[in-house]
Design an enzyme around this catalytic site. Structure first.
Site, PDB file in Angstrom:
ATOM      1  N   HIS A 208       0.714  -1.646  -0.316  1.00 44.43           N
ATOM      2  CA  HIS A 208       0.235  -0.415   0.000  1.00 44.43           C
ATOM      3  C   HIS A 208       0.962   1.291   0.528  1.00 44.43           C
ATOM      4  O   HIS A 208       0.720   1.940  -0.576  1.00 44.43           O
ATOM      5  CB  HIS A 208      -0.669  -0.019   1.202  1.00 44.43           C
TER       6      HIS A 208
ATOM      7  N   LYS B   8     -10.479  -7.286   7.937  1.00 46.96           N
ATOM      8  CA  LYS B   8     -11.143  -7.180   9.347  1.00 46.96           C
ATOM      9  C   LYS B   8     -10.638  -6.537   9.918  1.00 46.96           C
ATOM     10  O   LYS B   8      -9.514  -5.746   9.903  1.00 46.96           O
ATOM     11  CB  LYS B   8     -10.527  -8.651   9.301  1.00 46.96           C
TER      12      LYS B   8
END
Lengths: 186, 279
Positions: free
Chosen positions: A37, A102
């Protein structure tokens, strides 16, 4: 009662998916964790092209275990999403419409989801062996030096996920807990 | 004096690392299955069913239950009459490299916390040693995932905060963690000692069977009360709501200073893994 979704997810589709819906995803997704990222957002900041098409892309926050010789991929469950919070708004603005991880997300991510139209799904954390069976192919796209954290292109079939935060900002972590506690009072 | 060849330690650590990652211990399976039978919230039932299916697949196909095969925590209870022939630390690290390499486990360790380059073989182990009477060597390998590790907290309470302060801190830690540590969780709590000992006790508490309560009745009751109160928070499996937020609360304690009450809460996920062998 699962909603079947054929990827990619367009902005319009993203706005139709509601928090709390169980979904089965089929099609192409990309994997990326913290280190990937960071590199992707650095490219965006420099105005450079990303190594894969981010338009309508769904990114799965996963670092799988290595595949054995007879496997497509090893165990492949989600990692905790908040570590991607610093980067997600830029990727959503660039075209990302789906995220799979999550755990909680920060308000800047939710605002970007509302503004552009994106959905945040959770896969079952710790169910890496089960989720692995839904992955039909896996190839490294870039950042091979990151090992488990490299960006991979996955073809998935009926990957079970739950829409946690939708494009209106509704949040299953808050609403599911509240509904359960309400039911206990009755 | 009994001699143990360091190479035997390497082989044992390697085997335990693979087995711990692929086969969930019986105590955790039993707690999950009991929770499933008692869970009334439908979403939570569905999640627990998938969790049970997952560790079944892992055992059947000999694959890691979770992709986060962890930093490899290795607890050694070394009998004082044991002489290890070879370098102990090197032997353990060689075992980690072998197990994580040959066992197709994920390499999740960076060599430096700020420079962050992956060591490529999951070494080094987090090594905890204890000298005990006797001429045996007990090895426990406990792969620790970081989704739950990141949700752990430590606080230096005041003695006047007392038991209520401890309860409040534990509940706050679990509440703040919410869905992040992959509930249902196992909560390891260390009370007393020093800043560092409290953290060590909390990790050690996670090595105890989830079905075994503290031998001191006072703390056994505290474990039961905290488990009940955590499961009344409503977080539920994966944080989607439900009763099953925690599978067990394990407390370990030790003496402390007149001025202090250190409390550490080490959270573990539903894939709480550890496997032991005695040489």
């Amino acid at each position: 009662m699962e909603r079947k979704i054929n990827l990619p997810i367009t902005r319009e589709m993203a706005r139709e998916i509601k928090s709390g819906e169980s979904c089965l995803l089929s099609g192409v997704i990309y994997t990326a964790r913290d280190a990937a990222h960071k590199r992707l957002v650095e490219l965006l900041e420099k105005g450079e092209k990303l190594p894969f098409d981010i338009e309508n892309a769904t990114i799965y926050y996963v670092g799988p275990t290595p595949a054995k010789p007879d496997q497509v991929i090893g165990s492949a469950g989600p990692t905790t999403s908040y570590r991607m919070d610093a980067y997600s708004p830029a990727l959503i603005a660039a075209g990302e419409t789906g995220m799979i991880g999550k755990g909680k997300r920060g308000s800047a991510v939710v605002e970007a989801m509302k503004k552009h139209g994106a959905v945040y799904f959770a896969a079952i954390g710790g169910a890496g062996a089960l989720l692995s069976s839904c992955i039909k192919s896996a190839e490294v796209v870039c950042y091979e030096d990151l090992g488990a954290e490299a960006v991979r292109r996955l073809v998935v079939e009926n990957l079970p996920v739950v829409a946690v935060i939708d494009s209106e900002g509704n949040n299953l972590y808050e609403n599911g807990r509240r509904a359960y506690l309400e039911s206990e009072k009755n | 004096m009994r001699e143990i060849d360091a190479r035997l330690i390497t082989e044992t650590v390697a085997t335990l690392a693979v087995e711990a990652n692929c086969f969930l211990p019986a105590d955790i399976k039993s707690r999950i299955e009991k929770a499933r039978s008692e869970e009334k919230w439908e979403t939570a039932q569905g999640i627990l069913d998938k969790i049970i299916e997952n560790y079944g697949i892992a055992a059947r196909d000999n694959m890691p239950i979770c992709q986060d095969t962890g930093v490899c925590c290795v607890f050694l209870k070394i009998g004082q009459d044991v002489h290890i022939v070879g370098d102990l630390t090197e032997a353990v690290n060689a075992g980690v490299k072998k197990g994580y390499g040959e066992g197709y486990l994920r390499k999740s360790v960076v060599g430096d916390p700020l420079k962050r380059v992956n060591t490529g073989d999951n070494s080094p182990a987090m090594l905890y040693t204890e000298i005990v009477p006797g001429d045996k060597l007990e090895i426990t390998v406990a792969p620790k995932g970081f989704g739950s590790e990141n949700m752990s907290q430590l606080k230096m309470l005041k003695p006047s905060d007392g038991i209520e302060g401890v309860k409040a801190f534990v509940l706050k830690t679990v509440d703040e963690a919410g869905p992040n540590p992959c509930p249902p969780i196992v909560v390891g709590i260390g009370i007393g000692g020093t800043f560092d000992k409290a953290a060590y006790l909390a990790k050690k508490a996670l090595m105890r069977s989830a079905e075994e309560r503290n031998s001191d009745e006072f703390y056994a009751e505290l474990e039961n009360e905290l488990l009940e109160r955590i499961n009344a928070l409503g977080i539920g499996p994966q944080g989607f709501g439900g009763r099953t937020t925690a599978l067990a609360v394990n407390i370990e304690t030790m003496p402390t200073h007149i001025a202090g009450l250190p409390v550490a809460v080490n959270i573990n996920c539903h894939v709480t893994r550890h496997k032991s062998a005695v040489l």
